[in-house]
Structure formats: structure tokens, C-alpha cells
Design a protein around this motif. Sequence first.
Motif, PDB file in Angstrom:
ATOM      1  N   ALA A 189      20.184 -84.261   7.985  1.00  0.00           N
ATOM      2  CA  ALA A 189      19.610 -82.988   7.550  1.00  0.00           C
ATOM      3  C   ALA A 189      18.083 -83.040   7.556  1.00  0.00           C
ATOM      4  CB  ALA A 189      20.124 -82.632   6.161  1.00  0.00           C
ATOM      5  N   GLY A 190      17.528 -84.182   7.148  1.00  0.00           N
ATOM      6  CA  GLY A 190      16.074 -84.332   7.151  1.00  0.00           C
ATOM      7  C   GLY A 190      15.499 -84.272   8.551  1.00  0.00           C
ATOM      8  N   ASP A 191      16.196 -84.868   9.513  1.00  0.00           N
ATOM      9  CA  ASP A 191      15.738 -84.814  10.910  1.00  0.00           C
ATOM     10  C   ASP A 191      15.738 -83.380  11.433  1.00  0.00           C
ATOM     11  OD1 ASP A 191      15.292 -87.514  11.111  1.00  0.00           O
ATOM     12  OD2 ASP A 191      17.281 -87.970  11.900  1.00  0.00           O
ATOM     13  N   ILE A 192      16.808 -82.649  11.102  1.00  0.00           N
ATOM     14  CA  ILE A 192      16.899 -81.259  11.560  1.00  0.00           C
ATOM     15  C   ILE A 192      15.786 -80.416  10.929  1.00  0.00           C
ATOM     16  CG2 ILE A 192      18.301 -79.166  11.375  1.00  0.00           C
ATOM     17  CD1 ILE A 192      19.243 -80.939  13.581  1.00  0.00           C
ATOM     18  N   ALA A 193      15.558 -80.592   9.637  1.00  0.00           N
ATOM     19  CA  ALA A 193      14.500 -79.835   8.957  1.00  0.00           C
ATOM     20  C   ALA A 193      13.129 -80.170   9.539  1.00  0.00           C
ATOM     21  CB  ALA A 193      14.527 -80.134   7.460  1.00  0.00           C
ATOM     22  N   TRP A 194      12.923 -81.448   9.858  1.00  0.00           N
ATOM     23  CA  TRP A 194      11.658 -81.896  10.446  1.00  0.00           C
ATOM     24  C   TRP A 194      11.394 -81.179  11.767  1.00  0.00           C
ATOM     25  CZ3 TRP A 194       8.415 -85.542   8.183  1.00  0.00           C
ATOM     26  CH2 TRP A 194       7.382 -86.044   8.957  1.00  0.00           C
ATOM     27  N   ILE A 195      12.407 -81.166  12.625  1.00  0.00           N
ATOM     28  CA  ILE A 195      12.260 -80.514  13.929  1.00  0.00           C
ATOM     29  C   ILE A 195      12.086 -79.010  13.762  1.00  0.00           C
ATOM     30  CG2 ILE A 195      13.444 -80.028  16.107  1.00  0.00           C
ATOM     31  CD1 ILE A 195      14.775 -82.785  15.842  1.00  0.00           C
ATOM     32  N   ALA A 196      12.827 -78.417  12.826  1.00  0.00           N
ATOM     33  CA  ALA A 196      12.720 -76.976  12.597  1.00  0.00           C
ATOM     34  C   ALA A 196      11.310 -76.587  12.158  1.00  0.00           C
ATOM     35  CB  ALA A 196      13.739 -76.544  11.538  1.00  0.00           C
ATOM     36  N   ASN A 197      10.716 -77.378  11.281  1.00  0.00           N
ATOM     37  CA  ASN A 197       9.360 -77.070  10.818  1.00  0.00           C
ATOM     38  C   ASN A 197       8.331 -77.235  11.935  1.00  0.00           C
ATOM     39  OD1 ASN A 197       9.937 -76.373   8.123  1.00  0.00           O
ATOM     40  ND2 ASN A 197      10.086 -78.517   7.536  1.00  0.00           N
ATOM     41  N   LEU A 198       8.513 -78.253  12.767  1.00  0.00           N
ATOM     42  CA  LEU A 198       7.600 -78.428  13.895  1.00  0.00           C
ATOM     43  C   LEU A 198       7.733 -77.277  14.892  1.00  0.00           C
ATOM     44  CD1 LEU A 198       7.941 -82.275  14.554  1.00  0.00           C
ATOM     45  CD2 LEU A 198       5.952 -81.073  13.633  1.00  0.00           C
ATOM     46  N   PHE A 199       8.969 -76.844  15.107  1.00  0.00           N
ATOM     47  CA  PHE A 199       9.201 -75.695  15.980  1.00  0.00           C
ATOM     48  C   PHE A 199       8.492 -74.456  15.430  1.00  0.00           C
ATOM     49  CE2 PHE A 199      13.033 -76.651  18.799  1.00  0.00           C
ATOM     50  CZ  PHE A 199      12.401 -76.180  19.940  1.00  0.00           C
ATOM     51  N   ASP A 200       8.695 -74.190  14.136  1.00  0.00           N
ATOM     52  CA  ASP A 200       8.098 -72.995  13.517  1.00  0.00           C
ATOM     53  C   ASP A 200       6.577 -73.068  13.486  1.00  0.00           C
ATOM     54  OD1 ASP A 200      10.497 -71.723  13.082  1.00  0.00           O
ATOM     55  OD2 ASP A 200      10.740 -72.450  11.028  1.00  0.00           O
ATOM     56  N   SER A 201       6.051 -74.300  13.434  1.00  0.00           N
ATOM     57  CA  SER A 201       4.602 -74.450  13.434  1.00  0.00           C
ATOM     58  C   SER A 201       4.012 -74.210  14.825  1.00  0.00           C
ATOM     59  CB  SER A 201       4.232 -75.856  12.949  1.00  0.00           C
ATOM     60  OG  SER A 201       2.845 -76.079  13.037  1.00  0.00           O
ATOM     61  N   SER A 202       4.677 -74.742  15.848  1.00  0.00           N
ATOM     62  CA  SER A 202       4.164 -74.593  17.218  1.00  0.00           C
ATOM     63  C   SER A 202       4.509 -73.249  17.824  1.00  0.00           C
ATOM     64  CB  SER A 202       4.737 -75.713  18.099  1.00  0.00           C
ATOM     65  OG  SER A 202       4.348 -76.977  17.628  1.00  0.00           O
ATOM     66  N   TYR A 203       5.655 -72.691  17.459  1.00  0.00           N
ATOM     67  CA  TYR A 203       6.095 -71.392  17.961  1.00  0.00           C
ATOM     68  C   TYR A 203       6.448 -70.524  16.748  1.00  0.00           C
ATOM     69  CZ  TYR A 203       6.683 -74.429  22.007  1.00  0.00           C
ATOM     70  OH  TYR A 203       6.478 -75.345  23.003  1.00  0.00           O
ATOM     71  N   PRO A 204       5.437 -69.927  16.096  1.00  0.00           N
ATOM     72  CA  PRO A 204       5.651 -69.229  14.818  1.00  0.00           C
ATOM     73  C   PRO A 204       6.764 -68.190  14.886  1.00  0.00           C
ATOM     74  CG  PRO A 204       3.313 -69.424  15.304  1.00  0.00           C
ATOM     75  CD  PRO A 204       4.034 -69.869  16.530  1.00  0.00           C
ATOM     76  N   SER A 205       7.579 -68.200  13.864  1.00  0.00           N
ATOM     77  CA  SER A 205       8.676 -67.244  13.744  1.00  0.00           C
ATOM     78  C   SER A 205       8.150 -65.948  13.121  1.00  0.00           C
ATOM     79  CB  SER A 205       9.776 -67.844  12.865  1.00  0.00           C
ATOM     80  OG  SER A 205      10.704 -66.856  12.479  1.00  0.00           O
ATOM     81  N   PRO A 206       8.746 -64.802  13.456  1.00  0.00           N
ATOM     82  CA  PRO A 206       8.350 -63.547  12.785  1.00  0.00           C
ATOM     83  C   PRO A 206       8.758 -63.520  11.312  1.00  0.00           C
ATOM     84  CG  PRO A 206      10.229 -63.200  14.258  1.00  0.00           C
ATOM     85  CD  PRO A 206       9.723 -64.573  14.526  1.00  0.00           C
ATOM     86  N   ASP A 207       9.619 -64.449  10.911  1.00  0.00           N
ATOM     87  CA  ASP A 207      10.045 -64.536   9.515  1.00  0.00           C
ATOM     88  C   ASP A 207       8.910 -65.154   8.691  1.00  0.00           C
ATOM     89  OD1 ASP A 207      11.200 -65.091   7.061  1.00  0.00           O
ATOM     90  OD2 ASP A 207      13.115 -65.721   7.900  1.00  0.00           O
ATOM     91  N   ALA A 208       8.332 -64.379   7.760  1.00  0.00           N
ATOM     92  CA  ALA A 208       7.203 -64.865   6.956  1.00  0.00           C
ATOM     93  C   ALA A 208       7.606 -66.054   6.090  1.00  0.00           C
ATOM     94  CB  ALA A 208       6.663 -63.740   6.076  1.00  0.00           C
ATOM     95  N   ARG A 209       8.851 -66.075   5.635  1.00  0.00           N
ATOM     96  CA  ARG A 209       9.314 -67.189   4.803  1.00  0.00           C
ATOM     97  C   ARG A 209       9.289 -68.495   5.583  1.00  0.00           C
ATOM     98  NH1 ARG A 209      14.238 -69.471   4.486  1.00  0.00           N
ATOM     99  NH2 ARG A 209      15.039 -67.851   5.874  1.00  0.00           N
ATOM    100  N   ARG A 210       9.739 -68.450   6.818  1.00  0.00           N
ATOM    101  CA  ARG A 210       9.736 -69.653   7.645  1.00  0.00           C
ATOM    102  C   ARG A 210       8.313 -70.058   8.024  1.00  0.00           C
ATOM    103  NH1 ARG A 210      13.979 -68.426  12.305  1.00  0.00           N
ATOM    104  NH2 ARG A 210      12.702 -70.025  13.320  1.00  0.00           N
ATOM    105  N   GLN A 211       7.422 -69.089   8.189  1.00  0.00           N
ATOM    106  CA  GLN A 211       6.030 -69.424   8.486  1.00  0.00           C
ATOM    107  C   GLN A 211       5.388 -70.188   7.335  1.00  0.00           C
ATOM    108  OE1 GLN A 211       3.765 -65.986   9.634  1.00  0.00           O
ATOM    109  NE2 GLN A 211       5.237 -65.339  11.197  1.00  0.00           N
ATOM    110  N   ARG A 212       5.626 -69.725   6.107  1.00  0.00           N
ATOM    111  CA  ARG A 212       5.065 -70.410   4.939  1.00  0.00           C
ATOM    112  C   ARG A 212       5.659 -71.805   4.786  1.00  0.00           C
ATOM    113  NH1 ARG A 212       5.829 -65.246   2.621  1.00  0.00           N
ATOM    114  NH2 ARG A 212       7.722 -65.974   1.568  1.00  0.00           N
ATOM    115  N   ARG A 213       6.935 -71.904   5.046  1.00  0.00           N
ATOM    116  CA  ARG A 213       7.577 -73.210   4.930  1.00  0.00           C
ATOM    117  C   ARG A 213       7.025 -74.186   5.960  1.00  0.00           C
ATOM    118  NH1 ARG A 213      14.111 -74.306   4.497  1.00  0.00           N
ATOM    119  NH2 ARG A 213      13.989 -76.570   4.343  1.00  0.00           N
TER     120      ARG A 213
END
Length: 274
Positions: A189-213
Motif C-alpha cells: 500500500a505504501g508503494d502504491i501511495a508513493w507512486i500515486a503522489n508522484l503521479f499527482d505531483s508531476s501530472y496534477p489532478s483536477p481534484d483539489a484534494r489530491r493536489q494538496r495531498r
Amino acid sequence: MRRQPAGPRRVKSVESHLRQTRIMAVLALLAFAGGVASDVTTDGFWGRHALLSGLVSSVIVVMLSVAVVNEVLERRRRQRWSILAQYVMSELVQNARMIWLGILDVAGLFSSTANQQESIDAGARIAHDTARLTAALRATIDDTERRALLHAEIALLSEQCDEMLGRWASVMLNSEAYAEILDRHVELAGDIAWIANLFDSSYPSPDARRQRRARSSPAIQIQPELSGEWLADRIVVVTQLAEKLDRGTLELALRIVPVEWWQARLGTDEAEAS
């Protein structure tokens, strides 16, 4: 020699620690048998060294007592929570399978057939074909549309992991055996969260909650640049870990409460016979 970084203290198998107390008991019995045999062969050595023999016998008694008590208590804990533990393990298996099947699907490597077991087995072989999976993921990441699909899939899987662990972590920590299994799924789960955050950082999501995270994630400090090659290689590792945990956790879950017990409980055998 370069010192290897320390990681979590784990056994090689998720169930090998169940044998630790039994090994301790066997060692205590062997020590006792060795003491008796040495007393016969050394012409009363232990009788002439009363203090040493008293210390050795005390150590043997403590080892044997601890092994027996630990085994009894751990067995009672496992039996008490066996049905619930098997249910939670099934949830862990489903989560791990969603991860590796989802990644294969987005990479265009998984196709479901009428025989689900054959599909799972074929997918498992593909997941461990490192060269093929890496090439497919790099092609996926290089394509804008397919990368967006992979990004959405990783974000979905990360949320699924958070929900599952939040629901069941406290339950699985009641027993040492189950805590070991949970720890391995937390790593996934930690690996998946790590990749998800890097994805959202490099390719920002329109979801403001995910951007803040993503902005608050330590992942962007440790891995500030997200290259396609690094991302593909990391996802390959996660995919293979998920498939391995899927298989290993399912095998252990089926030993906690056998399928035959459920068949008898639910009347499956009678239904099939009629």
C-alpha cells in the motif's frame, strides 16, 4: 564492504515465525537430553558441579515454559479470530489482486476468458515476465492517453488500499501471525501511495484534494523528478510484489479455515451430491 541499509525485520515466510516457539521447545528438550546423556558419559560431572547444573536446569525450564506458554496463547488467539482473520485475508488478497490485474489491464497485457482460473494463472506468469512487463509499461507511460489511464488506476488503487488498511489494521494486530502478513500488505500500500503522489505531483489532478495531498507528500522530496524509466521499473516491482502477496496470503488463508469446513457448514457437499 558497503553496509546495506537496514529495513523491516521480517522472516522470509509470512508463517515461518509460527515455528519459532516450537523450535525453542525442541532446543530445550535436546538440551535436557544432552545433559542427561553427558551426566552418564562423564561419570557424574553435573553432580560434582551443583551450581552449574542448577543454572543449566533453570535455563532449560524457562525456555521450555516460555515456548509452551507462547504456543498456547498464540494458538488460542489464532483460533479465536480464525473466521474473521480469514475474511480479512480474503480482503487483502482481493486488494493485491486488484493492483496487479489493474496494472496489467492498463498496460494491455491482461485479457479475461471464460475460465477465470486460467486467466489469473496466465496473468501471474505475465506479471513475473520482467522484460515484457517493463516494455509494456514504458510504452504506456510514453503515450499521453494511456499514461492518464494508468495515473487514474494508480490513484484508485491507492484510495482502495487506504480504506482497506484503515478498516482492518487494528483487527490483524491482535495476533503476531496476522500482524506479519498485514505488514507486508502495508508495504504494498505504501508503494502504491508513493507512486500515486508522484503521479499527482508531476501530472496534477483536477481534484483539489489530491493536489494538496501530493504537495505534502515526502515522496516529492526524495524523488523530485519522475522519469518514465524509473516509474516503469518501480511499477514492475509493485506488480510482482502484489501478485506474490496475492498467492501467498490466499494459501495461508485457506489453511486457517479449510474449504471443507465451509462446504460442510453451508451444505455445499449435500447440494452437489443431489
